[in-house]
Design an enzyme around this catalytic site. Structure first.
Site, PDB file in Angstrom:
ATOM      1  N   ASP A 193      -6.436   0.300   4.042  1.00 55.23           N
ATOM      2  CA  ASP A 193      -5.509  -0.030   5.130  1.00 55.23           C
ATOM      3  C   ASP A 193      -4.623  -1.229   4.808  1.00 55.23           C
ATOM      4  OD1 ASP A 193      -6.779   2.034   6.503  1.00 55.23           O
ATOM      5  OD2 ASP A 193      -8.243   0.653   7.367  1.00 55.23           O
ATOM      6  N   LYS A 212      -0.607   0.934   2.233  1.00 55.47           N
ATOM      7  CA  LYS A 212      -0.173   1.791   1.118  1.00 55.47           C
ATOM      8  C   LYS A 212       0.872   2.808   1.581  1.00 55.47           C
ATOM      9  CE  LYS A 212      -4.438   2.983   0.637  1.00 55.47           C
ATOM     10  NZ  LYS A 212      -5.047   2.002   1.536  1.00 55.47           N
ATOM     11  N   ASN A 253     -10.142  11.194   5.044  1.00 57.35           N
ATOM     12  CA  ASN A 253     -10.659   9.879   5.456  1.00 57.35           C
ATOM     13  C   ASN A 253      -9.540   8.834   5.376  1.00 57.35           C
ATOM     14  OD1 ASN A 253     -10.687  10.174   2.651  1.00 57.35           O
ATOM     15  ND2 ASN A 253     -12.657   9.181   2.347  1.00 57.35           N
ATOM     16  N   GLY A 276      -5.916   7.235   6.120  1.00 57.44           N
ATOM     17  CA  GLY A 276      -4.961   7.266   7.230  1.00 57.44           C
ATOM     18  C   GLY A 276      -3.808   6.352   6.844  1.00 57.44           C
ATOM     19  N   HIS A 277      -2.682   6.917   6.497  1.00 59.26           N
ATOM     20  CA  HIS A 277      -1.552   6.142   5.975  1.00 59.26           C
ATOM     21  C   HIS A 277      -0.412   6.150   6.992  1.00 59.26           C
ATOM     22  CE1 HIS A 277      -3.072   6.824   1.578  1.00 59.26           C
ATOM     23  NE2 HIS A 277      -3.917   6.150   2.336  1.00 59.26           N
ATOM     24  N   THR A 302     -16.102   7.657   7.971  1.00 57.38           N
ATOM     25  CA  THR A 302     -15.094   8.156   8.911  1.00 57.38           C
ATOM     26  C   THR A 302     -15.524   9.485   9.536  1.00 57.38           C
ATOM     27  OG1 THR A 302     -13.967   9.318   7.134  1.00 57.38           O
ATOM     28  CG2 THR A 302     -13.217   7.066   7.596  1.00 57.38           C
ATOM     29  N   GLN A 305      -7.660   4.616   0.227  1.00 62.94           N
ATOM     30  CA  GLN A 305      -8.723   3.612   0.370  1.00 62.94           C
ATOM     31  C   GLN A 305      -8.361   2.304  -0.353  1.00 62.94           C
ATOM     32  OE1 GLN A 305     -10.784   6.939  -0.696  1.00 62.94           O
ATOM     33  NE2 GLN A 305     -10.214   7.342   1.402  1.00 62.94           N
ATOM     34  N   GLY A 326      -9.601   5.031  14.777  1.00 60.12           N
ATOM     35  CA  GLY A 326      -9.306   4.189  15.936  1.00 60.12           C
ATOM     36  C   GLY A 326     -10.256   3.009  16.084  1.00 60.12           C
ATOM     37  N   ARG A 327     -11.191   2.852  15.127  1.00 60.11           N
ATOM     38  CA  ARG A 327     -12.151   1.743  15.247  1.00 60.11           C
ATOM     39  C   ARG A 327     -11.453   0.402  15.034  1.00 60.11           C
ATOM     40  NH1 ARG A 327     -16.614   3.463  10.844  1.00 60.11           N
ATOM     41  NH2 ARG A 327     -14.702   3.996   9.741  1.00 60.11           N
ATOM     42  N   ARG A 342     -10.677  -2.951  13.330  1.00 58.62           N
ATOM     43  CA  ARG A 342     -10.940  -3.415  11.960  1.00 58.62           C
ATOM     44  C   ARG A 342     -11.507  -4.829  12.002  1.00 58.62           C
ATOM     45  NH1 ARG A 342      -5.100  -1.243  10.171  1.00 58.62           N
ATOM     46  NH2 ARG A 342      -5.624   0.935   9.823  1.00 58.62           N
ATOM     47  N   LEU A 344       2.521 -10.219   6.330  1.00 58.93           N
ATOM     48  CA  LEU A 344       2.676 -11.676   6.363  1.00 58.93           C
ATOM     49  C   LEU A 344       3.043 -12.136   7.774  1.00 58.93           C
ATOM     50  CD1 LEU A 344       2.725 -14.197   4.433  1.00 58.93           C
ATOM     51  CD2 LEU A 344       5.220 -13.995   4.509  1.00 58.93           C
TER      52      LEU A 344
HETATM   53  P1  GDP Z   1      -2.879   2.325   4.515  1.00 62.77           P
HETATM   54  O1  GDP Z   1      -4.097   3.115   4.788  1.00 62.77           O
HETATM   55  O2  GDP Z   1      -3.042   1.397   3.363  1.00 62.77           O
HETATM   56  O3  GDP Z   1      -1.649   3.171   4.386  1.00 62.77           O
HETATM   57  O4  GDP Z   1      -2.645   1.381   5.782  1.00 62.77           O
HETATM   58  P2  GDP Z   1      -2.759   1.817   7.338  1.00 62.77           P
HETATM   59  O5  GDP Z   1      -1.566   2.590   7.692  1.00 62.77           O
HETATM   60  O6  GDP Z   1      -4.084   2.413   7.619  1.00 62.77           O
HETATM   61  O7  GDP Z   1      -2.775   0.394   8.024  1.00 62.77           O
HETATM   62  C1  GDP Z   1      -1.727  -0.508   7.825  1.00 62.77           C
HETATM   63  C2  GDP Z   1      -1.174  -0.894   9.199  1.00 62.77           C
HETATM   64  O8  GDP Z   1      -0.310  -2.001   9.048  1.00 62.77           O
HETATM   65  C3  GDP Z   1      -0.321   0.201   9.820  1.00 62.77           C
HETATM   66  O9  GDP Z   1      -0.448   0.104  11.221  1.00 62.77           O
HETATM   67  C4  GDP Z   1       1.098  -0.180   9.398  1.00 62.77           C
HETATM   68  O10 GDP Z   1       2.081   0.307  10.298  1.00 62.77           O
HETATM   69  C5  GDP Z   1       1.010  -1.667   9.465  1.00 62.77           C
HETATM   70  N1  GDP Z   1       1.870  -2.445   8.561  1.00 62.77           N
HETATM   71  C6  GDP Z   1       2.187  -2.198   7.267  1.00 62.77           C
HETATM   72  N2  GDP Z   1       2.902  -3.220   6.765  1.00 62.77           N
HETATM   73  C7  GDP Z   1       3.031  -4.133   7.750  1.00 62.77           C
HETATM   74  C8  GDP Z   1       3.634  -5.417   7.844  1.00 62.77           C
HETATM   75  O11 GDP Z   1       4.179  -5.975   6.891  1.00 62.77           O
HETATM   76  N3  GDP Z   1       3.540  -6.063   9.059  1.00 62.77           N
HETATM   77  C9  GDP Z   1       2.911  -5.507  10.125  1.00 62.77           C
HETATM   78  N4  GDP Z   1       2.861  -6.205  11.255  1.00 62.77           N
HETATM   79  N5  GDP Z   1       2.336  -4.300  10.068  1.00 62.77           N
HETATM   80  C10 GDP Z   1       2.386  -3.636   8.893  1.00 62.77           C
HETATM   81  P1  IMO Z   2      -6.974   4.383   3.683  1.00 62.90           P
HETATM   82  O1  IMO Z   2      -6.471   5.312   2.608  1.00 62.90           O
HETATM   83  C1  IMO Z   2     -10.269   2.036   5.267  1.00 62.90           C
HETATM   84  C2  IMO Z   2     -14.324   3.530   4.583  1.00 62.90           C
HETATM   85  C3  IMO Z   2     -15.068   3.944   5.829  1.00 62.90           C
HETATM   86  C4  IMO Z   2     -16.489   3.579   5.422  1.00 62.90           C
HETATM   87  C5  IMO Z   2     -16.509   3.985   3.946  1.00 62.90           C
HETATM   88  C6  IMO Z   2     -17.078   5.358   3.669  1.00 62.90           C
HETATM   89  O2  IMO Z   2      -6.409   4.622   5.028  1.00 62.90           O
HETATM   90  O3  IMO Z   2      -6.906   2.975   3.231  1.00 62.90           O
HETATM   91  P2  IMO Z   2     -16.055   7.790   4.048  1.00 62.90           P
HETATM   92  O4  IMO Z   2     -15.621   8.482   5.299  1.00 62.90           O
HETATM   93  O5  IMO Z   2     -14.983   7.663   3.038  1.00 62.90           O
HETATM   94  O6  IMO Z   2     -17.320   8.353   3.462  1.00 62.90           O
HETATM   95  O7  IMO Z   2     -16.458   6.297   4.534  1.00 62.90           O
HETATM   96  O8  IMO Z   2     -15.154   3.935   3.510  1.00 62.90           O
HETATM   97  N1  IMO Z   2     -13.006   4.173   4.384  1.00 62.90           N
HETATM   98  C7  IMO Z   2     -11.834   3.583   4.626  1.00 62.90           C
HETATM   99  N2  IMO Z   2     -11.567   2.359   5.152  1.00 62.90           N
HETATM  100  N3  IMO Z   2      -9.254   2.839   4.877  1.00 62.90           N
HETATM  101  C8  IMO Z   2      -9.503   4.045   4.330  1.00 62.90           C
HETATM  102  O9  IMO Z   2      -8.526   4.819   3.819  1.00 62.90           O
HETATM  103  C9  IMO Z   2     -10.848   4.485   4.215  1.00 62.90           C
HETATM  104  N4  IMO Z   2     -11.441   5.603   3.764  1.00 62.90           N
HETATM  105  C10 IMO Z   2     -12.755   5.403   3.862  1.00 62.90           C
HETATM  106  O10 IMO Z   2     -14.630   3.215   6.952  1.00 62.90           O
HETATM  107  O11 IMO Z   2     -16.657   2.192   5.479  1.00 62.90           O
HETATM  108 MG    MG Z   3      -5.376   3.522   6.385  1.00 62.71          MG
END
Ligand code: GDP
Ligand code: IMO
Ligand code: MG
Length: 427
Positions: free
Chosen positions: A13, A16, A38, A40-41, A128, A223, A305-306, A308, A335
């Site tokens: 998260d 990416k 698993n 979520g981007h 997840t 991940q 939805g958990r 972080r 930042l």
């Molecule tokens: P990923 O799994 O690495 O793609 O990241 P996620 O999408 O799960 O979580 C990143 C969260 O941060 C998302 O809600 C993005 O919309 C948000 N996000 C990404 N870059 C920024 C940033 O520079 N500032 C803020 N405030 N939110 C960001």
């Molecule tokens: P993105 O790509 C954050 C975590 C789960 C759990 C562990 C194992 O959005 O960054 P799993 O369901 O993979 O067997 O769970 O890994 N986990 C993630 N945490 N972002 C993810 O993906 C994750 N994918 C798995 O929360 O701790």
């Molecule tokens: Mg994610």
């Protein structure tokens, strides 16, 4: 010819999806190479806000091919739902291609994920519950079903006749759960095969040919490195093979490692983690709660939805992941979330039983016991979300980024100050 990888450098998260949406401009192909839904981007751009689980975050560019590589496990229903949702919001998926070698996530993987978590009791991993771990276990056990099997009903039947009795013994005898019926499973997955057939191809050949033509290919990781099976906080990790580390990218799309030229590591300006397992800089106080709720995109999981878990930037863990991935440059995200803090801490080392520890320990039992050694930085208390040039950032924010850069040991060439595509500073 060159491919470049975008990986998560922490516990997932990091942003990416947001970075891939930005960097896809440089590539002709964007390919996911590991994991499953698993992931979520989140992407926010002129088309709206999207949470992608399987479809690569390059899908918003009509001129890019988006591939789901052989290293991914695909839940067909999740993929079909995602395609439908994108189409219903005006995003074309005509350039989406799925590897015929990708593994298929089956209903028994979902059941086993849930039952295993229950059986672990207080040692639950906090997965997840998307069935991804059990699907990769079956891949390695050579019990997997692949996308190509879905378009060959006879092959699928003979695979299921071999695999399903084993799964039903597991479900019934070990867990006292209901068995699954072969006929209805077969019918459902043949139907998925009919719907997904137009998307199935040999994606490795597509990537190889693009590289031969001299095109750029972006390999999208899932991940974070600290969740990796080999180098992460085992057993509190995810179970992808190939790994989501940069080294897994070549295998997951079917190219050689020599074709990867750059590795972009995405790091948050602080740490988060969902699920269980040690996190040395976690803030269990009000500060952690403020970080979680601050800014336009609060810290709640895009997949589950958990909430972080939040904490200060951990340079020991982050530098470790720079090294294991061979990160050539970093992108620092979120930042802007730190804009209102009077003081901000960076963990530069750990302390274990009064001794200083500069490296990331192998075991969770040690990681649970380490105390972070913090270095305090002045906050900037100004809104950075509209800044687009590094020199226009408040000087305290510039100093913070430069300090993290020095601790990581690689250049930070993108700083993200908001979730939208344009809210980025290129250095
Ligand atoms: P990923 O799994 O690495 O793609 O990241 P996620 O999408 O799960 O979580 C990143 C969260 O941060 C998302 O809600 C993005 O919309 C948000 N996000 C990404 N870059 C920024 C940033 O520079 N500032 C803020 N405030 N939110 C960001
Ligand atoms: P993105 O790509 C954050 C975590 C789960 C759990 C562990 C194992 O959005 O960054 P799993 O369901 O993979 O067997 O769970 O890994 N986990 C993630 N945490 N972002 C993810 O993906 C994750 N994918 C798995 O929360 O701790
Ligand atoms: Mg994610």
């Amino acid at each position: 010819m060159s491919a470049f990888v975008v990986i998560g450098g922490q516990w997932g998260d990091e942003g990416k999806g947001r970075m891939v949406d930005l960097l896809a401009q440089e590539a002709s192909i964007v390919a996911r190479y590991s994991a499953g839904d698993n992931a979520g981007h989140t992407v926010i751009n002129h088309l709206g806000k999207f949470a992608l689980h399987l479809v690569p975050a390059g899908i918003f560019y009509p001129d890019k091919l988006c591939l789901i590589g052989n290293g991914v496990v695909v839940n067909p229903q999740v993929l079909l739902d995602e395609i439908e949702q994108l189409e219903s919001r005006g995003v074309s998926t005509k350039n989406l291609i799925v590897s015929d070698r990708a593994q298929v996530l089956m209903p028994y993987h979902l059941r086993v994920d849930e039952l295993e978590e229950q059986a672990r009791g207080s040692s639950a991993l906090g997965t997840t519950l998307r069935g991804v771990g059990p699907a990769f276990v079956d891949k390695v056990a050579r019990l997997g079903i692949r996308m190509a099997d879905l378009i060959d009903p006879a092959a699928l039947r003979s695979r299921l006749e071999m695999v399903l009795p084993q799964k039903n013994v597991l479900l019934e005898r070990l867990y006292g759960a209901e068995p699954l019926d072969l006929e209805s499973l077969h019918a459902t997955y043949v139907e998925y095969g009919c719907k997904l057939k137009p998307y199935l191809r040999d994606t490795a050949a597509i990537v190889q040919e693009a590289l031969e033509r001299g095109e750029q290919v972006l390999l999208e990781g899932a991940q974070g490195s600290l969740l990796d099976l080999d180098i992460g906080t085992y057993p509190y990790v995810t179970s992808s093979t190939p790994s989501s580390l940069a080294a897994g990218a070549a295998i997951g799309v079917g190219i050689g490692p020599t074709q990867i030229e750059r590795v972009v590591g995405v790091y948050k300006a602080y740490m988060t983690r969902v699920g269980n397992g040690p996190m040395p800089t976690e803030l269990l106080d009000e500060t952690g709660d403020i970080i979680r709720r601050e800014g336009p995109a609060p810290e709640f999981g895009a997949t589950t939805g958990r909430p972080r878990r939040c904490g200060w930037f951990d340079a020991v863990a982050s530098r470790y992941s720079v090294r294991v991935n061979g990160v050539t440059s970093a992108a620092l995200t979120r930042l802007d979330v730190l804009d209102n803090f009077p003081a901000i801490e960076i963990c530069t080392a750990y302390e274990l039983d009064g001794e200083r520890l500069d490296s990331f320990p192998a075991t969770t039992s040690i990681l649970e016991r380490v105390k972070p050694v913090f270095e305090e930085h002045s906050g900037w208390r100004k809104d950075t979300s509209g800044v687009r040039r590094f020199d226009d950032l408040p000087k305290e924010a510039q100093a913070y980024v430069k300090r993290i850069e020095a601790l990581l040991g690689c250049p930070i060439d993108i700083v993200s100050v908001g979730p939208e595509r344009e809210q980025a500073i290129r250095r």
